[in-house]
Enzyme design. Sequence first.
Site, PDB file in Angstrom:
ATOM      1  N   HIS A  37      89.138  39.251  -8.421  1.00  0.00           N
ATOM      2  CA  HIS A  37      89.537  37.863  -8.686  1.00  0.00           C
ATOM      3  C   HIS A  37      90.050  37.111  -7.308  1.00  0.00           C
ATOM      4  O   HIS A  37      89.821  35.906  -7.112  1.00  0.00           O
ATOM      5  CB  HIS A  37      90.801  37.805  -9.602  1.00  0.00           C
ATOM      6  CG  HIS A  37      90.360  38.416 -10.925  1.00  0.00           C
ATOM      7  ND1 HIS A  37      90.734  39.560 -11.416  1.00  0.00           N
ATOM      8  CD2 HIS A  37      89.606  38.003 -12.100  1.00  0.00           C
ATOM      9  CE1 HIS A  37      90.383  39.895 -12.668  1.00  0.00           C
ATOM     10  NE2 HIS A  37      89.770  38.658 -13.062  1.00  0.00           N
ATOM     11  N   GLN A  61      86.335  35.586 -27.806  1.00  0.00           N
ATOM     12  CA  GLN A  61      85.353  36.285 -27.088  1.00  0.00           C
ATOM     13  C   GLN A  61      85.314  37.809 -27.477  1.00  0.00           C
ATOM     14  O   GLN A  61      84.465  38.806 -27.167  1.00  0.00           O
ATOM     15  CB  GLN A  61      85.008  36.084 -25.718  1.00  0.00           C
ATOM     16  CG  GLN A  61      86.182  36.535 -24.974  1.00  0.00           C
ATOM     17  CD  GLN A  61      86.101  36.230 -23.563  1.00  0.00           C
ATOM     18  OE1 GLN A  61      86.089  35.036 -23.234  1.00  0.00           O
ATOM     19  NE2 GLN A  61      85.908  37.105 -22.635  1.00  0.00           N
ATOM     20  N   GLY A 147      82.312  35.857 -11.122  1.00  0.00           N
ATOM     21  CA  GLY A 147      81.996  37.178 -10.233  1.00  0.00           C
ATOM     22  C   GLY A 147      80.493  37.558 -10.841  1.00  0.00           C
ATOM     23  O   GLY A 147      80.178  37.479 -12.145  1.00  0.00           O
ATOM     24  N   VAL A 176      83.049  42.872  -6.293  1.00  0.00           N
ATOM     25  CA  VAL A 176      83.893  43.635  -5.378  1.00  0.00           C
ATOM     26  C   VAL A 176      84.064  44.903  -5.960  1.00  0.00           C
ATOM     27  O   VAL A 176      84.420  45.256  -6.977  1.00  0.00           O
ATOM     28  CB  VAL A 176      85.102  42.818  -5.481  1.00  0.00           C
ATOM     29  CG1 VAL A 176      86.144  43.697  -4.391  1.00  0.00           C
ATOM     30  CG2 VAL A 176      85.126  41.385  -4.919  1.00  0.00           C
TER      31      VAL A 176
END
Length: 311
Positions: A37, A61, A147, A176
């Site tokens: 993040h 979700q 991301g 990442v």
Amino acid sequence: MLTFRTIKSLTQCLSGYRTSGLRIGFVPTMGFLHDGHRALIAESVERCDITVVSIFVNPAQFGPTEDLERYPRALDADHELCRKAGVSMIFLPDASEIYPPGFQTFVEPGPVAGPLCGAVRPGHFRGVATVVTKLFAIVQPDVAFFGQKDFQQCAVIRQMVRDLNLPVEIVTVPTVREPDGLAMSSRNSYLGPTDRKRALCLSRGLLAAQAAFAEGERDSGRLIAIAQSQITAVDQLQYLELRDAQTLEAIHGLVDKPVALCVAAMIGPTRLIDNVLLTPPRTALSDRDLEVVSCAVDRQVNVGGQGSRPS
């Protein structure tokens, strides 16, 4: 840094910045923030005048047997990370603020949401598309940052933005990774030491296929087999597939265009996903929304300066 819990208070504040012509960047999250993040926030801070981060664990979700109630939360740490990263505003709504009594309108994504996680988690991307559309309407950002680890989610959102003519630029930031290669995820916190070690087989398999691709391997079956030969420590392999990097259509035969090698697996009770992009030389991604951020690639976004370069 300002924190807002209601739509009205946030929109009133943002309207003044928007009138002044300031560029607004937006990073939607479900909290329990980590360096993945932080990379999204850094891109927003660099590219935009104002950075808004939302923290909202979206019930729409999650399926009925999924981890909504135990999804990790750490609001104090999230606030501190945002403050140090240069965030301008945090939007921290309750579920009733986003889905008030009588709410009944949802965004139904198309075929791009069907395979991969869409097949394993029915209704998941309906919830994602709905909440992201609502957040875009509330924040009205110029740019939104997502991301690459959530590759299919990025594809669903790009398609939704095109189809609904939403005036938002979508930027995809490279995955990442931890120093040992594990893709950063809030759900990594579920992993005990043994499962954490077993989870490394996912990135090892993907990166082995990526290395073979870099050395000239183009047969889709062999690339998948190379990855699968490393992914042996999982309890359930939900999928390991090559998909077109733009349309998410299945890839068979020779790889002659940009593709994503995507995996999802259960490690104990924890579901993890990961992917790498495989792009043949002299092949450009025609959809500029899919371009990974060059400055993020230059930074080799990983923790501790070790581990594998993100795809």
